[in-house]
Motif scaffolding. Structure first.
Motif, PDB file in Angstrom:
ATOM      1  N   SER A   1       0.693  -1.181   0.009  1.00 50.32           N
ATOM      2  CA  SER A   1      -0.100   0.068  -0.071  1.00 50.32           C
ATOM      3  C   SER A   1       1.055   1.301   0.163  1.00 50.32           C
ATOM      4  CB  SER A   1      -0.901   0.010   1.228  1.00 50.32           C
ATOM      5  OG  SER A   1      -2.091  -1.108   1.167  1.00 50.32           O
ATOM      6  N   LEU A   2       2.147   1.130   0.771  1.00 48.32           N
ATOM      7  CA  LEU A   2       2.621   2.398   0.923  1.00 48.32           C
ATOM      8  C   LEU A   2       3.347   2.709  -0.426  1.00 48.32           C
ATOM      9  CD1 LEU A   2       4.436   4.530   2.635  1.00 48.32           C
ATOM     10  CD2 LEU A   2       6.110   2.559   2.995  1.00 48.32           C
ATOM     11  N   PHE A   3       3.938   2.005  -1.150  1.00 47.99           N
ATOM     12  CA  PHE A   3       4.773   2.082  -2.365  1.00 47.99           C
ATOM     13  C   PHE A   3       3.749   1.977  -3.461  1.00 47.99           C
ATOM     14  CE2 PHE A   3       8.122   0.297   0.662  1.00 47.99           C
ATOM     15  CZ  PHE A   3       8.794   1.368   0.468  1.00 47.99           C
ATOM     16  N   ALA A   4       2.426   1.560  -3.465  1.00 53.66           N
ATOM     17  CA  ALA A   4       1.424   1.314  -4.562  1.00 53.66           C
ATOM     18  C   ALA A   4       2.050   0.344  -5.465  1.00 53.66           C
ATOM     19  CB  ALA A   4       0.991   2.667  -5.265  1.00 53.66           C
ATOM     20  N   ASN A   5       2.738  -0.667  -4.996  1.00 52.97           N
ATOM     21  CA  ASN A   5       3.552  -1.703  -5.851  1.00 52.97           C
ATOM     22  C   ASN A   5       3.195  -2.873  -5.474  1.00 52.97           C
ATOM     23  OD1 ASN A   5       5.440  -3.259  -7.276  1.00 52.97           O
ATOM     24  ND2 ASN A   5       6.909  -1.793  -6.792  1.00 52.97           N
ATOM     25  N   PRO A   6       2.450  -3.745  -6.212  1.00 57.81           N
ATOM     26  CA  PRO A   6       1.754  -4.975  -5.747  1.00 57.81           C
ATOM     27  C   PRO A   6       3.094  -5.944  -5.646  1.00 57.81           C
ATOM     28  CG  PRO A   6       1.379  -4.747  -7.929  1.00 57.81           C
ATOM     29  CD  PRO A   6       2.040  -3.324  -7.462  1.00 57.81           C
ATOM     30  N   LEU A   7       4.279  -5.840  -6.000  1.00 53.80           N
ATOM     31  CA  LEU A   7       5.513  -6.566  -5.916  1.00 53.80           C
ATOM     32  C   LEU A   7       6.458  -6.264  -4.739  1.00 53.80           C
ATOM     33  CD1 LEU A   7       6.538  -7.168  -9.523  1.00 53.80           C
ATOM     34  CD2 LEU A   7       5.272  -8.636  -8.296  1.00 53.80           C
ATOM     35  N   ALA A   8       5.760  -5.367  -3.719  1.00 55.72           N
ATOM     36  CA  ALA A   8       6.648  -4.863  -2.682  1.00 55.72           C
ATOM     37  C   ALA A   8       6.459  -6.137  -1.703  1.00 55.72           C
ATOM     38  CB  ALA A   8       6.222  -3.596  -1.998  1.00 55.72           C
TER      39      ALA A   8
ATOM     40  N   PRO B   1      -0.707 -11.053   1.384  1.00 52.70           N
ATOM     41  CA  PRO B   1      -1.739 -10.050   1.226  1.00 52.70           C
ATOM     42  C   PRO B   1      -2.395  -9.937  -0.001  1.00 52.70           C
ATOM     43  CG  PRO B   1       0.548  -9.256   1.921  1.00 52.70           C
ATOM     44  CD  PRO B   1       0.742 -10.760   1.743  1.00 52.70           C
ATOM     45  N   HIS B   2      -1.869 -10.732  -1.150  1.00 55.18           N
ATOM     46  CA  HIS B   2      -2.650 -10.735  -2.315  1.00 55.18           C
ATOM     47  C   HIS B   2      -3.976 -11.663  -2.304  1.00 55.18           C
ATOM     48  CE1 HIS B   2      -0.511  -8.550  -5.291  1.00 55.18           C
ATOM     49  NE2 HIS B   2       0.713  -8.910  -4.895  1.00 55.18           N
ATOM     50  N   ILE B   3      -3.664 -12.694  -1.234  1.00 56.63           N
ATOM     51  CA  ILE B   3      -4.821 -13.627  -1.262  1.00 56.63           C
ATOM     52  C   ILE B   3      -5.876 -12.667  -0.400  1.00 56.63           C
ATOM     53  CG2 ILE B   3      -5.413 -15.677   0.709  1.00 56.63           C
ATOM     54  CD1 ILE B   3      -2.652 -16.911  -0.362  1.00 56.63           C
ATOM     55  N   ALA B   4      -5.413 -11.922   0.657  1.00 59.79           N
ATOM     56  CA  ALA B   4      -6.616 -11.202   1.365  1.00 59.79           C
ATOM     57  C   ALA B   4      -7.171 -10.157   0.480  1.00 59.79           C
ATOM     58  CB  ALA B   4      -5.680 -10.439   2.470  1.00 59.79           C
TER      59      ALA B   4
ATOM     60  N   GLY C   1     -10.828  -7.300  -1.450  1.00 62.12           N
ATOM     61  CA  GLY C   1     -10.479  -5.972  -2.103  1.00 62.12           C
ATOM     62  C   GLY C   1      -9.367  -5.255  -1.580  1.00 62.12           C
ATOM     63  N   ASN C   2      -9.227  -3.938  -1.874  1.00 62.56           N
ATOM     64  CA  ASN C   2      -8.019  -3.296  -1.456  1.00 62.56           C
ATOM     65  C   ASN C   2      -8.158  -2.444  -0.395  1.00 62.56           C
ATOM     66  OD1 ASN C   2      -6.614  -4.049  -3.868  1.00 62.56           O
ATOM     67  ND2 ASN C   2      -7.547  -2.554  -4.943  1.00 62.56           N
ATOM     68  N   ASP C   3      -9.288  -2.686   0.436  1.00 70.42           N
ATOM     69  CA  ASP C   3      -9.643  -1.949   1.566  1.00 70.42           C
ATOM     70  C   ASP C   3      -8.343  -2.440   2.878  1.00 70.42           C
ATOM     71  OD1 ASP C   3     -10.532  -0.408   4.052  1.00 70.42           O
ATOM     72  OD2 ASP C   3     -12.705  -0.697   3.407  1.00 70.42           O
ATOM     73  N   ASN C   4      -7.721  -1.899   3.155  1.00 73.42           N
ATOM     74  CA  ASN C   4      -6.558  -2.016   4.120  1.00 73.42           C
ATOM     75  C   ASN C   4      -7.321  -2.359   5.559  1.00 73.42           C
ATOM     76  OD1 ASN C   4      -4.056  -2.268   3.059  1.00 73.42           O
ATOM     77  ND2 ASN C   4      -4.771  -0.067   2.222  1.00 73.42           N
ATOM     78  N   ARG C   5      -8.461  -1.670   5.823  1.00 74.31           N
ATOM     79  CA  ARG C   5      -9.346  -2.252   7.111  1.00 74.31           C
ATOM     80  C   ARG C   5      -9.473  -3.641   7.161  1.00 74.31           C
ATOM     81  NH1 ARG C   5     -14.317   1.538   6.870  1.00 74.31           N
ATOM     82  NH2 ARG C   5     -14.397   0.390   4.742  1.00 74.31           N
ATOM     83  N   TYR C   6      -9.685  -4.251   5.907  1.00 71.37           N
ATOM     84  CA  TYR C   6      -9.911  -5.869   6.045  1.00 71.37           C
ATOM     85  C   TYR C   6      -8.502  -6.270   5.940  1.00 71.37           C
ATOM     86  CZ  TYR C   6     -14.822  -4.321   5.954  1.00 71.37           C
ATOM     87  OH  TYR C   6     -15.804  -3.573   6.001  1.00 71.37           O
TER      88      TYR C   6
END
Length: 334
Positions: free
Chosen positions: A82-89, A267-270, A275-280
């Motif tokens: 989320s911080l780096f907006a990078n799915p490979l982070a 995190p990708h499974i989550a 979805g992308n909501d970090n609350r979940y």
């Protein structure tokens, strides 16, 4: 079914599975213990034989550390993505794992005990992040871009990777080099009460801070002005997230060695589920990561008479699962 209810059901099921897998992990191994005996040791009466020693001195610390490591690495991976907006982070995006690996390798080379090796790994893991900040401040000014931070992290990570290779090159190939090599593969076999008590508070603090910041993580994709209008200090949130993830990752590596794929895959499974909501995503990553790491560690010590390094299994399991996720979602989640 609405998202909130779906999330609560998944969390309840995962928590129940963690309890069941924890009991199974206490029973399974080269020295098998009946579930009834484990339950008596835990809740009724403690014995004084080998079963008691195995449960309390070996398996309980190992189970707790596996749960903490999985939860911490998965939460750190979710936060960095989320911080780096990078799915490979991953948790090692800023070179923390390689820095900690160098510290541990140096400690082993110098003949230090377990505490010294763990302490050096922790110190150099944190030092890697401080070097990243120093580089970005010197090149990018007071408020460097996230791209600059990532590039600095790659440079520092490569530097410490080279230093680890240098340590392995000069180490005694008969006695010291095998110890360094096996330690870097990642394992929970060396976890003791003392090592766990040093690392666990830092892992809990880092993971807890990421959990508390999960509401703010959604604002990291906004511009500075939009975030300020919502009352979010992006600079402070970024610094806290980096500090929490670095502290967690360095603490895990200092005890267990380098363990890959957990912070990328979980995190990708989550996100696929919620979805992308970090609350979940963040709490789901914590529980999913803990369950995954415990299951992999139990498999590592039961599938063969000689224990398989955990990082090998996480890669063997994680790579095919990640490919299936790509095929199912059509690409990486942003």
């Amino acid at each position: 079914m609405d998202q909130r209810r779906k999330f609560h059901i998944w969390m309840a099921v995962t928590a129940a599975l963690i309890l069941a897998f924890s009991l199974a992990a206490l029973c399974m191994g080269q020295f098998r213990i009946e579930p009834g005996r484990v339950l008596r040791e835990l809740f009724v009466e403690r014995g004084t034989d080998n079963v008691h020693t195995t449960i309390y001195n070996i398996r309980i610390p190992r189970v707790i550390m596996a749960l903490a490591a999985g939860a911490g690495l998965a939460a750190s991976g979710a936060a960095f993505q989320s911080l780096f907006a990078n799915p490979l982070a991953t948790p090692d995006t800023l070179g923390v794992a390689n820095g900690a690996s160098f510290g541990a390798a140096l400690g082993i080379l110098l003949g230090g005990g377990a505490f010294q090796v763990q302490a050096l790994a922790l110190v150099f893991g944190v030092a890697a992040v401080l070097l990243v900040f120093a580089v970005t401040r010197g090149v990018g000014g007071r408020d460097p871009s996230m791209l600059m931070v990532i590039l600095a992290g790659l440079v520092i990570s490569s530097l410490f990777s080279a230093l680890v290779s240098l340590i392995k090159y000069i180490a005694d190939p008969q006695d010291v080099l095998p110890v360094i090599t096996f330690w870097l593969m990642g394992r929970f076999s060396g976890v003791t009460r003392a090592s766990m008590l040093l690392a666990l508070p830092l892992i809990a603090a880092g993971t807890g801070l990421i959990f508390l910041l999960r509401f703010r993580l959604n604002a990291l994709s906004l511009s500075e002005d939009e975030a300020r209008a919502m009352g979010v200090d992006l600079r402070l949130v970024r610094a806290l997230v980096i500090a929490a993830a670095a502290m967690t990752t360095a603490s895990v590596v200092s005890v267990c060695g380098v363990i890959g794929w957990v912070g990328l895959l979980i995190p990708h499974i989550a996100r696929m589920l919620f979805g992308n909501d970090n609350r979940y995503v963040v709490p789901a990553s914590v529980l999913f990561g803990a369950l995954f790491m415990l299951a992999v560690d139990t498999l590592a010590r039961c599938v063969n008479t000689a224990e398989i390094p955990v990082s090998i299994l996480t890669a063997v399991i994680g790579a095919p699962v990640f490919i299936l996720l790509l095929r199912k979602t059509g690409g990486l989640s942003e």
